[in-house]
Design a protein around this motif. Structure first.
Motif, PDB file in Angstrom:
ATOM      1  N   LYS A  14       0.846  -1.193   0.000  1.00  0.00           N
ATOM      2  CA  LYS A  14       0.000   0.000   0.000  1.00  0.00           C
ATOM      3  C   LYS A  14       0.878   1.238   0.000  1.00  0.00           C
ATOM      4  CE  LYS A  14      -4.149  -1.644   2.258  1.00  0.00           C
ATOM      5  NZ  LYS A  14      -5.205  -1.325   3.195  1.00  0.00           N
ATOM      6  N   PHE A  15       0.374   2.274  -0.631  1.00  0.00           N
ATOM      7  CA  PHE A  15       1.057   3.564  -0.602  1.00  0.00           C
ATOM      8  C   PHE A  15       0.883   4.175   0.781  1.00  0.00           C
ATOM      9  CE2 PHE A  15       0.469   3.035  -5.137  1.00  0.00           C
ATOM     10  CZ  PHE A  15       1.651   3.558  -5.664  1.00  0.00           C
ATOM     11  N   LEU A  16       1.978   4.588   1.377  1.00  0.00           N
ATOM     12  CA  LEU A  16       1.934   5.296   2.656  1.00  0.00           C
ATOM     13  C   LEU A  16       1.833   6.796   2.420  1.00  0.00           C
ATOM     14  CD1 LEU A  16       4.745   3.459   4.634  1.00  0.00           C
ATOM     15  CD2 LEU A  16       2.274   3.116   4.817  1.00  0.00           C
ATOM     16  N   SER A  17       2.578   7.260   1.417  1.00  0.00           N
ATOM     17  CA  SER A  17       2.661   8.686   1.147  1.00  0.00           C
ATOM     18  C   SER A  17       2.858   8.893  -0.351  1.00  0.00           C
ATOM     19  CB  SER A  17       3.841   9.282   1.915  1.00  0.00           C
ATOM     20  OG  SER A  17       4.033  10.630   1.578  1.00  0.00           O
ATOM     21  N   VAL A  18       2.184   9.899  -0.885  1.00  0.00           N
ATOM     22  CA  VAL A  18       2.322  10.257  -2.294  1.00  0.00           C
ATOM     23  C   VAL A  18       2.448  11.775  -2.368  1.00  0.00           C
ATOM     24  CG1 VAL A  18       1.205  10.249  -4.554  1.00  0.00           C
ATOM     25  CG2 VAL A  18       0.945   8.272  -3.039  1.00  0.00           C
ATOM     26  N   VAL A  19       3.542  12.245  -2.972  1.00  0.00           N
ATOM     27  CA  VAL A  19       3.781  13.675  -3.131  1.00  0.00           C
ATOM     28  C   VAL A  19       4.052  13.947  -4.605  1.00  0.00           C
ATOM     29  CG1 VAL A  19       5.272  15.613  -2.515  1.00  0.00           C
ATOM     30  CG2 VAL A  19       4.750  13.849  -0.811  1.00  0.00           C
ATOM     31  N   GLY A  49       6.799  11.762 -11.532  1.00  0.00           N
ATOM     32  CA  GLY A  49       7.214  12.969 -12.234  1.00  0.00           C
ATOM     33  C   GLY A  49       8.345  13.665 -11.498  1.00  0.00           C
ATOM     34  N   ALA A  50       8.841  14.735 -12.084  1.00  0.00           N
ATOM     35  CA  ALA A  50       9.927  15.510 -11.478  1.00  0.00           C
ATOM     36  C   ALA A  50       9.530  15.991 -10.082  1.00  0.00           C
ATOM     37  CB  ALA A  50      10.262  16.704 -12.361  1.00  0.00           C
ATOM     38  N   GLY A  51      10.398  15.770  -9.117  1.00  0.00           N
ATOM     39  CA  GLY A  51      10.157  16.222  -7.750  1.00  0.00           C
ATOM     40  C   GLY A  51       9.148  15.402  -6.965  1.00  0.00           C
ATOM     41  N   ALA A  52       8.611  14.352  -7.537  1.00  0.00           N
ATOM     42  CA  ALA A  52       7.604  13.527  -6.865  1.00  0.00           C
ATOM     43  C   ALA A  52       8.274  12.501  -5.941  1.00  0.00           C
ATOM     44  CB  ALA A  52       6.734  12.812  -7.889  1.00  0.00           C
ATOM     45  N   LEU A  53       7.466  11.913  -5.077  1.00  0.00           N
ATOM     46  CA  LEU A  53       7.947  10.880  -4.170  1.00  0.00           C
ATOM     47  C   LEU A  53       6.779   9.971  -3.800  1.00  0.00           C
ATOM     48  CD1 LEU A  53      10.156   9.710  -2.243  1.00  0.00           C
ATOM     49  CD2 LEU A  53       9.260  11.259  -0.513  1.00  0.00           C
ATOM     50  N   ALA A  54       7.023   8.672  -3.842  1.00  0.00           N
ATOM     51  CA  ALA A  54       6.038   7.684  -3.384  1.00  0.00           C
ATOM     52  C   ALA A  54       6.707   6.790  -2.354  1.00  0.00           C
ATOM     53  CB  ALA A  54       5.529   6.848  -4.552  1.00  0.00           C
ATOM     54  N   GLN A  55       6.018   6.550  -1.252  1.00  0.00           N
ATOM     55  CA  GLN A  55       6.513   5.631  -0.241  1.00  0.00           C
ATOM     56  C   GLN A  55       5.471   4.551  -0.051  1.00  0.00           C
ATOM     57  OE1 GLN A  55       7.351   8.453   2.944  1.00  0.00           O
ATOM     58  NE2 GLN A  55       9.525   8.291   2.454  1.00  0.00           N
ATOM     59  N   LEU A  56       5.943   3.306  -0.047  1.00  0.00           N
ATOM     60  CA  LEU A  56       5.053   2.156   0.066  1.00  0.00           C
ATOM     61  C   LEU A  56       5.519   1.231   1.177  1.00  0.00           C
ATOM     62  CD1 LEU A  56       5.831   2.542  -3.275  1.00  0.00           C
ATOM     63  CD2 LEU A  56       3.802   1.115  -3.343  1.00  0.00           C
ATOM     64  N   ARG A  57       4.568   0.532   1.769  1.00  0.00           N
ATOM     65  CA  ARG A  57       4.890  -0.572   2.672  1.00  0.00           C
ATOM     66  C   ARG A  57       4.398  -1.839   1.981  1.00  0.00           C
ATOM     67  NH1 ARG A  57       6.708  -1.288   7.552  1.00  0.00           N
ATOM     68  NH2 ARG A  57       6.149   0.771   8.308  1.00  0.00           N
ATOM     69  N   MET A  58       5.346  -2.720   1.725  1.00  0.00           N
ATOM     70  CA  MET A  58       5.002  -3.986   1.102  1.00  0.00           C
ATOM     71  C   MET A  58       4.385  -4.898   2.171  1.00  0.00           C
ATOM     72  SD  MET A  58       5.995  -2.970  -1.774  1.00  0.00           S
ATOM     73  CE  MET A  58       5.786  -4.402  -2.811  1.00  0.00           C
ATOM     74  N   PHE A  59       3.597  -5.870   1.744  1.00  0.00           N
ATOM     75  CA  PHE A  59       2.916  -6.732   2.705  1.00  0.00           C
ATOM     76  C   PHE A  59       3.865  -7.665   3.450  1.00  0.00           C
ATOM     77  CE2 PHE A  59      -1.072  -5.919   0.130  1.00  0.00           C
ATOM     78  CZ  PHE A  59      -1.564  -5.014   1.042  1.00  0.00           C
ATOM     79  N   ASP A  60       5.136  -7.736   3.018  1.00  0.00           N
ATOM     80  CA  ASP A  60       6.123  -8.499   3.787  1.00  0.00           C
ATOM     81  C   ASP A  60       6.814  -7.627   4.829  1.00  0.00           C
ATOM     82  OD1 ASP A  60       7.816  -6.933   2.249  1.00  0.00           O
ATOM     83  OD2 ASP A  60       8.881  -8.619   1.332  1.00  0.00           O
ATOM     84  N   GLY A  61       6.388  -6.336   4.933  1.00  0.00           N
ATOM     85  CA  GLY A  61       6.935  -5.420   5.922  1.00  0.00           C
ATOM     86  C   GLY A  61       7.996  -4.479   5.376  1.00  0.00           C
ATOM     87  N   ALA A  62       8.500  -4.724   4.190  1.00  0.00           N
ATOM     88  CA  ALA A  62       9.540  -3.873   3.603  1.00  0.00           C
ATOM     89  C   ALA A  62       8.976  -2.491   3.281  1.00  0.00           C
ATOM     90  CB  ALA A  62      10.087  -4.510   2.331  1.00  0.00           C
ATOM     91  N   LEU A  63       9.836  -1.485   3.404  1.00  0.00           N
ATOM     92  CA  LEU A  63       9.489  -0.123   3.013  1.00  0.00           C
ATOM     93  C   LEU A  63      10.206   0.189   1.710  1.00  0.00           C
ATOM     94  CD1 LEU A  63       9.820   1.711   6.424  1.00  0.00           C
ATOM     95  CD2 LEU A  63       7.723   1.132   5.213  1.00  0.00           C
ATOM     96  N   MET A  64       9.521   0.887   0.821  1.00  0.00           N
ATOM     97  CA  MET A  64      10.103   1.220  -0.468  1.00  0.00           C
ATOM     98  C   MET A  64       9.783   2.676  -0.781  1.00  0.00           C
ATOM     99  SD  MET A  64       9.722  -0.835  -4.064  1.00  0.00           S
ATOM    100  CE  MET A  64       8.002  -0.483  -4.403  1.00  0.00           C
ATOM    101  N   SER A  65      10.797   3.420  -1.230  1.00  0.00           N
ATOM    102  CA  SER A  65      10.618   4.801  -1.662  1.00  0.00           C
ATOM    103  C   SER A  65      10.968   4.900  -3.136  1.00  0.00           C
ATOM    104  CB  SER A  65      11.521   5.752  -0.870  1.00  0.00           C
ATOM    105  OG  SER A  65      11.108   5.826   0.469  1.00  0.00           O
ATOM    106  N   VAL A  66      10.145   5.624  -3.884  1.00  0.00           N
ATOM    107  CA  VAL A  66      10.385   5.835  -5.306  1.00  0.00           C
ATOM    108  C   VAL A  66      10.486   7.338  -5.513  1.00  0.00           C
ATOM    109  CG1 VAL A  66       9.579   5.379  -7.651  1.00  0.00           C
ATOM    110  CG2 VAL A  66       9.008   3.773  -5.814  1.00  0.00           C
ATOM    111  N   ARG A  67      11.664   7.799  -5.887  1.00  0.00           N
ATOM    112  CA  ARG A  67      11.910   9.234  -6.070  1.00  0.00           C
ATOM    113  C   ARG A  67      11.395   9.698  -7.423  1.00  0.00           C
ATOM    114  NH1 ARG A  67      17.464  10.880  -3.246  1.00  0.00           N
ATOM    115  NH2 ARG A  67      16.559  12.896  -3.736  1.00  0.00           N
TER     116      ARG A  67
END
Length: 103
Positions: A14-19, A49-67
């Motif tokens: 799930k997405f935790l944060s979307v900017v 897009g430029a300057g965007a950020l997405a943070q997700l928590r995977m269902f296995d507990g891992a955190l992932m950030s996409v710049r």
């Protein structure tokens, strides 16, 4: 995270944060805007897009950030709980803003 994952088999996190401009492309190619708490599934892509950020928590507990200025695809995600010895995660990176990491 304890016990088996209760999500559908194709749900990965799930997405935790979307900017900023963050889009999800479904398996069938349909785009949608990413939103906090929205699910992300196996086979889907994230495009930022430029300057965007997405943070997700995977269902296995891992955190992932996409710049920003990045495109990834979650090729495979399989997790059936802590005792899952066959869990797998495969992600392809098609585009990444590497300029920041060299600075």
């Amino acid at each position: 995270m304890g016990g088996a994952v209760s999500a559908q088999s194709s749900d990965a996190g799930k997405f935790l944060s979307v900017v900023g401009d963050v889009r999800v492309i479904s398996r069938d190619g349909a785009p949608r805007a990413a939103q906090g708490e929205a699910e992300f599934r196996e086979g889907e892509s994230i495009i930022t897009g430029a300057g965007a950020l997405a943070q997700l928590r995977m269902f296995d507990g891992a955190l992932m950030s996409v710049r920003g200025d990045t495109e990834i695809k979650l090729e495979r995600f399989s997790y059936a709980g802590e005792r899952d010895r066959n869990a797998s995660f495969l992600m392809s990176v098609f585009k990444a803003d590497c300029a920041r990491s060299r600075a």
